[in-house]
Design an enzyme around this catalytic site. Structure first.
Site, PDB file in Angstrom:
ATOM      1  N   GLU A   1      46.440  40.484  27.875  1.00  0.00           N
ATOM      2  CA  GLU A   1      45.619  39.283  28.110  1.00  0.00           C
ATOM      3  C   GLU A   1      44.673  38.975  26.950  1.00  0.00           C
ATOM      4  O   GLU A   1      44.528  37.821  26.543  1.00  0.00           O
ATOM      5  CB  GLU A   1      44.824  39.411  29.416  1.00  0.00           C
TER       6      GLU A   1
ATOM      7  N   HIS B   1      42.918  42.155  42.735  1.00  0.00           N
ATOM      8  CA  HIS B   1      43.768  40.962  42.677  1.00  0.00           C
ATOM      9  C   HIS B   1      43.267  39.862  43.618  1.00  0.00           C
ATOM     10  O   HIS B   1      44.041  39.032  44.078  1.00  0.00           O
ATOM     11  CB  HIS B   1      45.218  41.293  43.055  1.00  0.00           C
TER      12      HIS B   1
END
Lengths: 326, 337
Positions: A62, A131
Site C-alpha cells: 500500500e 477490516h
C-alpha cells in the site's frame, strides 16, 4: 420511463469508466483491481475495456503504490488508488499526510497532486478489528486533503467524478455494506461539487446530521419518528472537507435540536467536529446540547452480537431523538 | 585508412577535447559553486540570519554534479533534507535558493518550503523531502508517469544511506523492477545516519538490497566526479531506452555535522578521519588536479573560477537578504490547488 437504478458499486464503476474514457491520464492502481475486479467486485469489467496498463494490479504494497500515485500525479497522470480496506490506510499515512497533502503548499503552489484514493469503511461485515474500521477522521484532520463520504449511488457517481477532476489529493470512502444498495443514477455526465451538503429529508423538529453508512440509519430513524409525530430533517454533509458549514448550521437553527451520526469513533472524531461547528454557529438557537452518536470506543469485535452493539442503529437513534424532543 | 577519412577524425578528436575540457571546467565550476553556497549557508546560520535547520552538502558535490550533468533539463530528480547540492546541480539559481532558505517571497517555494523542501518544475525538481526516504514513492511514480505518458524522461531519486532502513524503499524498488520504470536510485553513502555510522545500522551489503530485486546495480567512488558521471550516464541511457531501473551506490563523505549545529562530533567520528577525507579525497581538488594534468586549466585559471563563483554567490546572498518576506496574508494560500 422509470429512472434507471444502479447499485452503489455499479455507480462507482460507472464514474470510473466514464472518467477513464474522457481522460486518458486516469489510471487505477491497487491490489487485485484488474481481472479480479477487487474482492468487492466493484471494478469488474474495467480491465477488459481499458487494459492492464490503465488498470494496474500491484503487489500487496500500500505505501509503495500510494507513493507511486503521488509521483505519477505530480508528473501528469490522474491516478486512482484502491485501498481495499480502510484499515489499511495506516500503511499509506506518510505518503498521504507528509507527501500528497503538502506538496502543493510546500512548493509554493508549483506542484500539484491530482490523485484519488478510494477505500472503504464500515463495520458489521463480521471482519473483525482490522477490516472494519471507519478511519476517515484521520484524513479529515489534515490540511491539503479532501475527504468524501458518499451515501447513495447517485452521490457516489457524481462525487467520484468530481474527485477525479479535482486538482488535489482526494480520499473517497465507500461503505462496504452499501455496495448492493440500489438507487436512481442518471446516465448523464453529471458531477456533484465537493463541499455541498444535501438535505436527504426535510423536517422541522430535529436535525439528524449523518454521513455515509449513517445516512440510511438516520432515514430509517426519521420514519420511526414520523410515526410518533416528530418531524426529522436528515442532512448529509457528503464531504468532511471541504465542509458545508452553512447548511448544517441553517438546519440546526431551523429545528433547534441536532444529533450528529457518523460510523467513526466520536472521540476527537467527525461527530465531535460537526457538533462543534453546529454549537458555534447555532448556539443561541439550540434547545438542547448537540448529541453525538458513532462507533463505540472499542476495537471492532468479531462475534456478531458484540459487533452489532458497536454501531448506532435506527432504533438507537430513534430513541435518542425522541427523548431529545420530549 | 585514407587521408579523406582521417581528416575529419582528427577534427573530431579536437572537438571532443574542447567539449571535454568545457564539460569538466563547467562541472568544476558547479562543484565550487555548491561548496561556496554551503559556506554561505553556514555563515547565514551562525549569524542567525537563517531560520530553522541547515544540512550541508559539502564534501558530496561530485555525486550531485556528476549525475545531474548526465541528465536533461526535463528529466526529474527528487532530493533530500541535505538537498542544496542536488537542486543547484539540476539547475536551480542560487539567488532564489537563498531566498527560500531565508523564507522570502522570491524563494522557489515563496518561503513556504525552506531549506528542506526546494522544488522547481522548470528544472524537473520534484522536491527535496524532509522525511528520510520520503521521496522514493514520488520518484518511482514520476517514472511510472514518464513511461506511461510515452516520454523518454528519466528520474533520479537521491537518498542517503540512512534511507536504507525505510521499508517504503523496498516496496517501490520492487514495483520499479516489475514495471521496468526509468528510475535510478542513487544511494549517497556519506557514512553516517545522522550521528551513527552506517555499519551499525545496515545489515548485509548496500547493493545486495537492489540485487535481491534483480535491479541493475553499480558502485562508484563518489569523490571522483568523472567516474560518477560516466557510470551515471550509462545507467541513465539504459533507463531512457526502456531497460528499467538501476541502483547506484556512491561512497562519499559529509564534511560537516548532520546539521550546522552539530559541532562536537568526536563521540561518533574523529577529526583525523574528517581531515583525511578533506585532504585526500576532496572532489573539487581531485577534479582540479586532473584538469591541470590534462592541460585543460592551470592553477590561476581555477582560482579565477573560484573568485567568479564567490562573487556570484555573494550577490545571490545579498539578493536574498534584501528580498521581502511574503505577506502574512499568503499563509493560507496554496493549501489547495
Amino acid at each position: 420511463m422509470p429512472e434507471r437504478e444502479l447499485t452503489f458499486a455499479q455507480a462507482v464503476r460507472e464514474a470510473l469508466a466514464e472518467e477513464m474514457r474522457r481522460d486518458s491520464r486516469v489510471c487505477i492502481l491497487g491490489e487485485d483491481v484488474a481481472e479480479a475486479g477487487t474482492p468487492f467486485k466493484v471494478l469488474s469489467g474495467l480491465v477488459e475495456e481499458f487494459g492492464a496498463k490503465r488498470v494496474v494490479d500491484t503487489p500487496i504494497s500500500e505505501a509503495g503504490f500510494t507513493g507511486v500515485a503521488v509521483g505519477a500525479a505530480m508528473a501528469g497522470m490522474r491516478p486512482v488508488v484502491d485501498i481495499m480496506f480502510g484499515d489499511f490506510i495506516t500503511l499509506t499515512m506518510d505518503q498521504m499526510v507528509n507527501q500528497a497533502a503538502k506538496v502543493h503548499y510546500m512548493s509554493g503552489g508549483h506542484w500539484k497532486v491530482p490523485m484519488v484514493m478510494r477505500t472503504t469503511l464500515g463495520a458489521t461485515r463480521r471482519s473483525a478489528a482490522q477490516h472494519s474500521q471507519s478511519l476517515h477522521a484521520w484524513f479529515s484532520h489534515v490540511p491539503g486533503l479532501k475527504v468524501i463520504l458518499p451515501s447513495t449511488p447517485y452521490d457516489a457517481k457524481g462525487l467520484l467524478k468530481s474527485a477525479i477532476r479535482d486538482e488535489n489529493p482526494v480520499v473517497f470512502f465507500e461503505d462496504k455494506m452499501m455496495y448492493k444498495l440500489k438507487g436512481p443514477v442518471p446516465e448523464d455526465d453529471y458531477t456533484i461539487p465537493l463541499g455541498v451538503a444535501d438535505v436527504k429529508r426535510e423536517g422541522d423538529d430535529i436535525t439528524l446530521v449523518a454521513t455515509s453508512s449513517m445516512v440510511q440509519v438516520a432515514l430509517g430513524a426519521a420514519d420511526l419518528l414520523d410515526r410518533e409525530g416528530i418531524s426529522a430533517e436528515v442532512v448529509d454533509p457528503r464531504t468532511t472537507w471541504p465542509l458545508d458549514e452553512e447548511t448544517l448550521i441553517d438546519s440546526a437553527k431551523k429545528t433547534s435540536r441536532v444529533i450528529v451520526l457518523d460510523e467513526g469513533y466520536g472521540r476527537y472524531g467527525v461527530t465531535s467536529e460537526l457538533a462543534a461547528v453546529i454549537a458555534e454557529g447555532a448556539f443561541y438557537d439550540l434547545d438542547a446540547p448537540v448529541k453525538r452518536m458513532g462507533a463505540m470506543h472499542v476495537p471492532i469485535p468479531f462475534s456478531p452480537l458484540l459487533e452489532d452493539a458497536t454501531v448506532p442503529t435506527e432504533q438507537n437513534v430513534f430513541e435518542v431523538a425522541r427523548s431529545m424532543c420530549q | 585508412m585514407s587521408a579523406v577519412t582521417s581528416k575529419p577524425e582528427t577534427a573530431g578528436t579536437a572537438e571532443k577535447s574542447t567539449s571535454e575540457k568545457e564539460k569538466w571546467l563547467h562541472a568544476h565550476r558547479q562543484m565550487v559553486s555548491i561548496r561556496l553556497f554551503e559556506e554561505q549557508v553556514n555563515e547565514l546560520y551562525t549569524r542567525a540570519l537563517m531560520p530553522g535547520l541547515a544540512h550541508l552538502y559539502s564534501g558530496e558535490e561530485a555525486v550531485a554534479v556528476g549525475i545531474c550533468e548526465a541528465l536533461r533539463i526535463d528529466d526529474y530528480i527528487t532530493s533530500t533534507h541535505r538537498g542544496h547540492g542536488h537542486c543547484l546541480a539540476k539547475g536551480a539559481a542560487p539567488d532564489r535558493m537563498f531566498a527560500e532558505l531565508l523564507g522570502k517571497e522570491a524563494g522557489y517555494c515563496r518561503g513556504k518550503g525552506g531549506s528542506m523542501h526546494i522544488a522547481d518544475p522548470a528544472t524537473g525538481n520534484l522536491g527535496a523531502n524532509a522525511i528520510v526516504g520520503g521521496s522514493v514513492g514520488i520518484a518511482t511514480g514520476a517514472a511510472f508517469a514518464a513511461k506511461n505518458l510515452g516520454t523518454d524522461r528519466v528520474v533520479v531519486c537521491f537518498f542517503g544511506e540512512g534511507a536504507l532502513g525505510q521499508g517504503s524503499l523496498y516496496e517501490v524498488m520492487n514495483l520499479a523492477q516489475l514495471w521496468k520504470l526509468p528510475v535510478i536510485y542513487v544511494c549517497e553513502n556519506n557514512q553516517y545516519n545522522e550521528y551513527t555510522h552506517y555499519q551499525d545500522t545496515t545489515a548485509g551489503t548496500i547493493l545486495g538490497r537492489a540485487v535481491a530485486f534483480g535491479i541493475e546495480t553499480a558502485k562508484v567512488d563518489g569523490q571522483d566526479i568523472r567516474a560518477v558521471n560516466k557510470i551515471a550516464a550509462g545507467l541513465i541511457q539504459r533507463a531512457r531506452s526502456g531497460d528499467g531501473p538501476a541502483f547506484l551506490q556512491c561512497d562519499t563523505y559529509r564534511y560537516s555535522g548532520h546539521h550546522v549545529g552539530d559541532i562536537h562530533r568526536e563521540y561518533y567520528r574523529s577529526k583525523h578521519e574528517e581531515q583525511l577525507w578533506k585532504t585526500e579525497r576532496d572532489p573539487i581538488r581531485l577534479l582540479g588536479s586532473w584538469l591541470i594534468e590534462q592541460g585543460y586549466a592551470d592553477a590561476p585559471a581555477l582560482e579565477t573560477i573560484s573568485l567568479e563563483a564567490r562573487k556570484s554567490i555573494e550577490a545571490a546572498v545579498k539578493f536574498a537578504i534584501d528580498a521581502p518576506y511574503p505577506s502574512v496574508s499568503e499563509v493560507d494560500e496554496d493549501v489547495y490547488a
